[in-house]
Design an enzyme around this catalytic site. Structure first.
Site, short mmCIF file in Angstrom:
data_model
loop_
_atom_site.label_atom_id
_atom_site.label_comp_id
_atom_site.label_asym_id
_atom_site.label_seq_id
_atom_site.Cartn_x
_atom_site.Cartn_y
_atom_site.Cartn_z
N HIS A 1 -26.21 25.06 10.62
CA HIS A 1 -26.02 25.62 8.79
C HIS A 1 -27.18 24.76 8.15
CE1 HIS A 1 -23.54 22.21 10.47
NE2 HIS A 1 -23.34 21.06 8.81
N VAL A 2 -27.36 25.16 6.79
CA VAL A 2 -28.50 24.97 5.98
C VAL A 2 -27.31 24.15 4.37
CG1 VAL A 2 -29.74 25.42 4.85
CG2 VAL A 2 -29.69 26.14 7.16
#
Ligand code: M7G
Length: 329
Positions: A266-267
């Site tokens: 995830h970012v």
């Protein structure tokens, strides 16, 4: 910055209402009108304050709800610029001290301008309790071999459940909060407000992009084949945030954590003006740098030593210590 979301989002309120989220826990089951959710904290039995900060104006409390371990996080919300006129006009004021030109007051605002962001984790695991407890931390440098022999086996045996991630990807939770989604199985992702952001003001804007591919654990797994995915997240994430919140790319800090808490790639997208927890150099890796590194060397993140902090009570720290990697700590 300082604008309320309501202002920049007037036309989108329908598609992105700020509802309270149900959890899978039986404790939190709700009759449909939200009444069970509303009374849940009255059952919270405090065991211990794990952490509090007068500067950040938050407190992390460990306790129990109906014999289930629980963590409650309370945080005073920022003062929105658009509420100032009402705040100054409609609050009651008590004089606390006056001396020459200096005076202190206690301002008691109307209830709707005095809210406290509240997060609940229930049932919470021991690992959650540790995560929020104040602890001594130290830096560790993880080589390729350390990752293979220490970190990877640890992740496989002890990491946090990513059920909440699958719930988002499978549209079982937070559906109404999705800001943007790209359905492509290889390069697709879901962008939505992070758990830490109450979405009320842009000052502390915080979204996460969760990738659709389920087999990318972290930065360590990224290779050249993932460049289209990473570029897609960067470009479409920036565009979606500009469109929804009118925040341009130059005002965003876009990064990955190493180590993350949750090993499903995830970012993080945070407002540049927000000193978000975990945005320091010992944990945050700018997505734009990650893309350049992988372009320059397709196996950069497999071979390069990576440095991060560990907490003294972290089981991963014990593993590094046992391997003789933390001789002075
Ligand atoms: P991380 O880098 O794995 O770890 O980030 P961190 O939590 O130590 O930063 C995971 C991110 O996902 C964090 O920013 C969390 O606040 C966010 N997050 C965690 N949970 C359990 C949820 C959730 O249920 N929903 C949403 N929207 N975000 C979450």
């Amino acid at each position: 910055m300082g604008d309320s979301i309501e202002k920049s989002q007037e036309n989108q309120e329908e598609s992105c209402p700020r509802k309270k989220q149900k959890t899978a826990s039986d404790t939190n089951k709700n009759s449909g009108d939200g009444s069970a959710d509303q009374s849940i904290l009255s059952k919270f039995q405090i065991k211990k304050v794990l952490r509090d900060s007068t500067r950040e104006k938050n407190i992390f409390i460990h306790g129990e709800i109906d014999d289930q371990e629980a963590i409650v996080i309370l945080e005073k919300t920022p003062i929105g610029q658009d509420t100032l006129v009402e705040l100054l006009k409609d609050s009651s004021l008590q004089l606390k001290m006056k001396n020459d030109i200096y005076s202190n007051y206690l301002l008691i605002p109307p209830a709707h301008l005095n809210d406290i962001k509240t997060s609940l984790i229930c049932p919470a695991t021991q690992k959650h309790v540790k995560k929020y407890q104040v602890q001594e931390t130290f830096l560790v440098e993880e080589t390729e071999e350390d990752y293979r022999s220490i970190t990877l086996p640890y992740i496989q045996s002890q990491s946090f459940s990513v059920q909440w991630v699958y719930n988002i990807l499978e549209k079982k939770a937070e559906v109404e909060r999705i800001v943007f989604e790209d359905p492509d199985p290889k390069t697709g992702f879901v962008l939505l407000p992070d758990f830490k952001w109450d979405t009320k003001q842009l000052d502390d804007l915080y979204l996460i992009a969760i990738v659709r591919q389920k087999d990318i654990k972290s930065l360590r797994d990224l290779r050249s084949e993932h460049i289209p995915l990473l570029e897609n997240i960067l470009k479409k994430g920036q565009e979606a945030i500009l469109q929804r919140y009118s925040v341009p790319a130059c005002k965003l800090r876009i990064y990955l954590h190493y180590q993350p808490s949750y090993y499903h790639l995830h970012v993080h997208f945070t407002s540049l003006s927000h000193d978000a927890p975990g945005s320091g150099v010992e944990r945050a890796h700018l997505l734009s740098d990650v893309i350049l590194n992988v372009k320059a060397n397709p196996t950069y993140y497999q071979h390069r030593p990576l440095t991060f902090t560990l907490r003294a009570d972290d089981n991963l720290a014990s593993k590094f210590r046992e391997a003789g990697k933390l001789p002075d700590c």
